[in-house]
Design a protein around this motif. Sequence first.
Motif, PDB file in Angstrom:
ATOM      1  N   PHE A 178       0.845  -1.198   0.000  1.00  0.00           N
ATOM      2  CA  PHE A 178       0.000   0.000   0.000  1.00  0.00           C
ATOM      3  C   PHE A 178       0.878   1.245   0.000  1.00  0.00           C
ATOM      4  O   PHE A 178       2.105   1.172   0.158  1.00  0.00           O
ATOM      5  CB  PHE A 178      -0.933   0.014   1.218  1.00  0.00           C
ATOM      6  N   THR A 179       0.228   2.397  -0.184  1.00  0.00           N
ATOM      7  CA  THR A 179       0.912   3.692  -0.164  1.00  0.00           C
ATOM      8  C   THR A 179       0.259   4.589   0.886  1.00  0.00           C
ATOM      9  O   THR A 179      -0.970   4.657   0.977  1.00  0.00           O
ATOM     10  CB  THR A 179       0.832   4.374  -1.543  1.00  0.00           C
ATOM     11  N   ILE A 180       1.095   5.270   1.679  1.00  0.00           N
ATOM     12  CA  ILE A 180       0.609   6.237   2.665  1.00  0.00           C
ATOM     13  C   ILE A 180       0.886   7.630   2.113  1.00  0.00           C
ATOM     14  O   ILE A 180       2.029   7.969   1.811  1.00  0.00           O
ATOM     15  CB  ILE A 180       1.306   6.057   4.023  1.00  0.00           C
ATOM     16  N   ASN A 181      -0.156   8.423   1.988  1.00  0.00           N
ATOM     17  CA  ASN A 181      -0.041   9.795   1.478  1.00  0.00           C
ATOM     18  C   ASN A 181      -0.674  10.725   2.514  1.00  0.00           C
ATOM     19  O   ASN A 181      -1.868  11.026   2.456  1.00  0.00           O
ATOM     20  CB  ASN A 181      -0.740   9.913   0.121  1.00  0.00           C
ATOM     21  N   LYS A 182       0.128  11.141   3.484  1.00  0.00           N
ATOM     22  CA  LYS A 182      -0.345  12.012   4.554  1.00  0.00           C
ATOM     23  C   LYS A 182       0.690  13.105   4.800  1.00  0.00           C
ATOM     24  O   LYS A 182       1.885  12.815   4.913  1.00  0.00           O
ATOM     25  CB  LYS A 182      -0.568  11.220   5.851  1.00  0.00           C
ATOM     26  N   LYS A 183       0.232  14.337   4.919  1.00  0.00           N
ATOM     27  CA  LYS A 183       1.151  15.448   5.163  1.00  0.00           C
ATOM     28  C   LYS A 183       1.725  15.388   6.573  1.00  0.00           C
ATOM     29  O   LYS A 183       1.040  14.984   7.515  1.00  0.00           O
ATOM     30  CB  LYS A 183       0.432  16.774   4.941  1.00  0.00           C
ATOM     31  N   ILE A 184       2.982  15.817   6.677  1.00  0.00           N
ATOM     32  CA  ILE A 184       3.689  15.763   7.958  1.00  0.00           C
ATOM     33  C   ILE A 184       4.127  17.160   8.380  1.00  0.00           C
ATOM     34  O   ILE A 184       4.638  17.935   7.566  1.00  0.00           O
ATOM     35  CB  ILE A 184       4.914  14.827   7.867  1.00  0.00           C
ATOM     36  N   GLY A 185       3.911  17.469   9.655  1.00  0.00           N
ATOM     37  CA  GLY A 185       4.337  18.757  10.208  1.00  0.00           C
ATOM     38  C   GLY A 185       5.002  18.571  11.558  1.00  0.00           C
ATOM     39  O   GLY A 185       5.129  17.450  12.060  1.00  0.00           O
ATOM     40  N   ARG A 186       5.409  19.658  12.169  1.00  0.00           N
ATOM     41  CA  ARG A 186       6.062  19.617  13.476  1.00  0.00           C
ATOM     42  C   ARG A 186       5.044  19.409  14.592  1.00  0.00           C
ATOM     43  O   ARG A 186       3.914  19.886  14.515  1.00  0.00           O
ATOM     44  CB  ARG A 186       6.833  20.910  13.735  1.00  0.00           C
ATOM     45  N   THR A 203       3.768  17.705   2.057  1.00  0.00           N
ATOM     46  CA  THR A 203       3.399  16.465   1.371  1.00  0.00           C
ATOM     47  C   THR A 203       4.422  15.367   1.681  1.00  0.00           C
ATOM     48  O   THR A 203       5.630  15.602   1.633  1.00  0.00           O
ATOM     49  CB  THR A 203       3.328  16.687  -0.141  1.00  0.00           C
ATOM     50  N   ALA A 204       3.928  14.176   1.983  1.00  0.00           N
ATOM     51  CA  ALA A 204       4.803  13.044   2.287  1.00  0.00           C
ATOM     52  C   ALA A 204       4.150  11.770   1.749  1.00  0.00           C
ATOM     53  O   ALA A 204       2.990  11.488   2.066  1.00  0.00           O
ATOM     54  CB  ALA A 204       5.049  12.935   3.794  1.00  0.00           C
ATOM     55  N   ILE A 205       4.889  11.023   0.943  1.00  0.00           N
ATOM     56  CA  ILE A 205       4.361   9.814   0.311  1.00  0.00           C
ATOM     57  C   ILE A 205       5.322   8.655   0.551  1.00  0.00           C
ATOM     58  O   ILE A 205       6.512   8.746   0.216  1.00  0.00           O
ATOM     59  CB  ILE A 205       4.144  10.018  -1.199  1.00  0.00           C
ATOM     60  N   THR A 206       4.812   7.568   1.131  1.00  0.00           N
ATOM     61  CA  THR A 206       5.606   6.382   1.437  1.00  0.00           C
ATOM     62  C   THR A 206       4.956   5.154   0.808  1.00  0.00           C
ATOM     63  O   THR A 206       3.783   4.887   1.052  1.00  0.00           O
ATOM     64  CB  THR A 206       5.708   6.172   2.972  1.00  0.00           C
ATOM     65  N   HIS A 207       5.725   4.421  -0.008  1.00  0.00           N
ATOM     66  CA  HIS A 207       5.239   3.177  -0.614  1.00  0.00           C
ATOM     67  C   HIS A 207       5.734   2.002   0.236  1.00  0.00           C
ATOM     68  O   HIS A 207       6.934   1.874   0.502  1.00  0.00           O
ATOM     69  CB  HIS A 207       5.751   3.046  -2.039  1.00  0.00           C
ATOM     70  N   VAL A 208       4.815   1.140   0.651  1.00  0.00           N
ATOM     71  CA  VAL A 208       5.126   0.048   1.577  1.00  0.00           C
ATOM     72  C   VAL A 208       4.893  -1.297   0.899  1.00  0.00           C
ATOM     73  O   VAL A 208       3.837  -1.527   0.297  1.00  0.00           O
ATOM     74  CB  VAL A 208       4.266   0.143   2.852  1.00  0.00           C
ATOM     75  N   THR A 209       5.887  -2.186   1.004  1.00  0.00           N
ATOM     76  CA  THR A 209       5.779  -3.549   0.491  1.00  0.00           C
ATOM     77  C   THR A 209       5.889  -4.519   1.653  1.00  0.00           C
ATOM     78  O   THR A 209       6.884  -4.493   2.394  1.00  0.00           O
ATOM     79  CB  THR A 209       6.885  -3.855  -0.534  1.00  0.00           C
ATOM     80  N   SER A 210       4.888  -5.354   1.828  1.00  0.00           N
ATOM     81  CA  SER A 210       4.926  -6.366   2.882  1.00  0.00           C
ATOM     82  C   SER A 210       5.796  -7.537   2.431  1.00  0.00           C
ATOM     83  O   SER A 210       5.634  -8.049   1.321  1.00  0.00           O
ATOM     84  CB  SER A 210       3.508  -6.854   3.188  1.00  0.00           C
ATOM     85  N   HIS A 211       6.729  -7.938   3.308  1.00  0.00           N
ATOM     86  CA  HIS A 211       7.666  -9.007   2.921  1.00  0.00           C
ATOM     87  C   HIS A 211       7.430 -10.302   3.688  1.00  0.00           C
ATOM     88  O   HIS A 211       7.341 -11.378   3.080  1.00  0.00           O
ATOM     89  CB  HIS A 211       9.100  -8.533   3.136  1.00  0.00           C
ATOM     90  N   LYS A 212       7.310 -10.205   5.006  1.00  0.00           N
ATOM     91  CA  LYS A 212       7.190 -11.435   5.793  1.00  0.00           C
ATOM     92  C   LYS A 212       6.517 -11.130   7.126  1.00  0.00           C
ATOM     93  O   LYS A 212       6.901 -10.201   7.824  1.00  0.00           O
ATOM     94  CB  LYS A 212       8.575 -12.041   6.023  1.00  0.00           C
ATOM     95  N   VAL A 213       5.495 -11.924   7.465  1.00  0.00           N
ATOM     96  CA  VAL A 213       4.804 -11.801   8.753  1.00  0.00           C
ATOM     97  C   VAL A 213       5.285 -12.919   9.666  1.00  0.00           C
ATOM     98  O   VAL A 213       5.249 -14.097   9.285  1.00  0.00           O
ATOM     99  CB  VAL A 213       3.273 -11.870   8.578  1.00  0.00           C
ATOM    100  N   VAL A 214       5.736 -12.548  10.861  1.00  0.00           N
ATOM    101  CA  VAL A 214       6.159 -13.523  11.865  1.00  0.00           C
ATOM    102  C   VAL A 214       5.464 -13.166  13.171  1.00  0.00           C
ATOM    103  O   VAL A 214       5.774 -12.136  13.789  1.00  0.00           O
ATOM    104  CB  VAL A 214       7.690 -13.532  12.049  1.00  0.00           C
ATOM    105  N   GLY A 215       4.515 -13.974  13.573  1.00  0.00           N
ATOM    106  CA  GLY A 215       3.763 -13.685  14.781  1.00  0.00           C
ATOM    107  C   GLY A 215       2.992 -12.385  14.630  1.00  0.00           C
ATOM    108  O   GLY A 215       2.223 -12.209  13.681  1.00  0.00           O
ATOM    109  N   LEU A 224      10.452   5.993  -0.633  1.00  0.00           N
ATOM    110  CA  LEU A 224       9.874   7.311  -0.396  1.00  0.00           C
ATOM    111  C   LEU A 224       9.835   8.146  -1.671  1.00  0.00           C
ATOM    112  O   LEU A 224      10.787   8.158  -2.440  1.00  0.00           O
ATOM    113  CB  LEU A 224      10.688   8.064   0.661  1.00  0.00           C
ATOM    114  N   ASP A 225       8.721   8.854  -1.866  1.00  0.00           N
ATOM    115  CA  ASP A 225       8.659   9.872  -2.912  1.00  0.00           C
ATOM    116  C   ASP A 225       9.131  11.219  -2.387  1.00  0.00           C
ATOM    117  O   ASP A 225       9.456  12.123  -3.163  1.00  0.00           O
ATOM    118  CB  ASP A 225       7.222  10.028  -3.432  1.00  0.00           C
TER     119      ASP A 225
END
Length: 284
Positions: A178-186, A203-215, A224-225
Amino acid sequence: MKFTITLPETHLPITIRELLEKEWLVPRKVRHFLRMRKNVWLNGDAAMFHQEVSAGDTLTLILEEEDYTYQEIMLGDKSLVQPLFEDEHLLIVNKPAGMKTHPNQPDETDTLLNHLAAYLFEKEQRPYVIHRLDKETSGAILFAKNPFVLPILGRLLEQKQIGRRYQAVVQGALTKDFTINKKIGRDRHDRRKRVIDEKNGQTAITHVTSHKVVGNQTEIYCVLDTGRTHQIRVHLSSIGHPIIGDPLYQNKSTGRLMLHAAELHLSHPFTQEKISVRALPGLW
């Protein structure tokens, strides 16, 4: 400082003036000195700025040390430097967790920049910061070895031509990409922290790839964009999956922050060589 650069076979014809100004981003003052001192040579002969260069040509620049400013850094411990790639112009190293990237006070000696200054001292070279990693984050980080290449690498970073891939271990099970597109401030209440701020944040955009679930934990990879402070940490915490060991964004953190700059990729600004490094060991 003397630099000799052979233009790669893919380089299109261009005047020396255009090459220095538009491609290599040499400051106007330095370009003026190069021209007045006749410190530019083309294939072994003194060159004029209007001359054209093309693939295979060799350009030599003689730069005076006083043309560039440098903030002196106290020398650290060169044995703590873990090089991943190095040539005349740039250096990629593997930063340990728990080490600051650069000093905030002139008397500090235990940051990565201090250790790099000691590592390069015998080579009569100096380190210049291109980007940073949080103190708690480990992994690949890029430095310039001279002020000539510094603005070029800075531009490559701004234009997203330097690729970075992060590894993290988060709380909870994540089974989809999934991708997280949420603005970030102080954070107004804690100067160390950042928060999601859709009204006033950047503006802040992070692309997330799930690799392995353990417990109840998941190993993920992030690209990152944008490059906001604490971006990955804030974004993952905001969706209820904080990074394990995060002292700021996880309520009960133990052990190290499980965030690692695993890979770094770029094309060399002068040779166009494809540089790809992986910082080992990773988190799992």
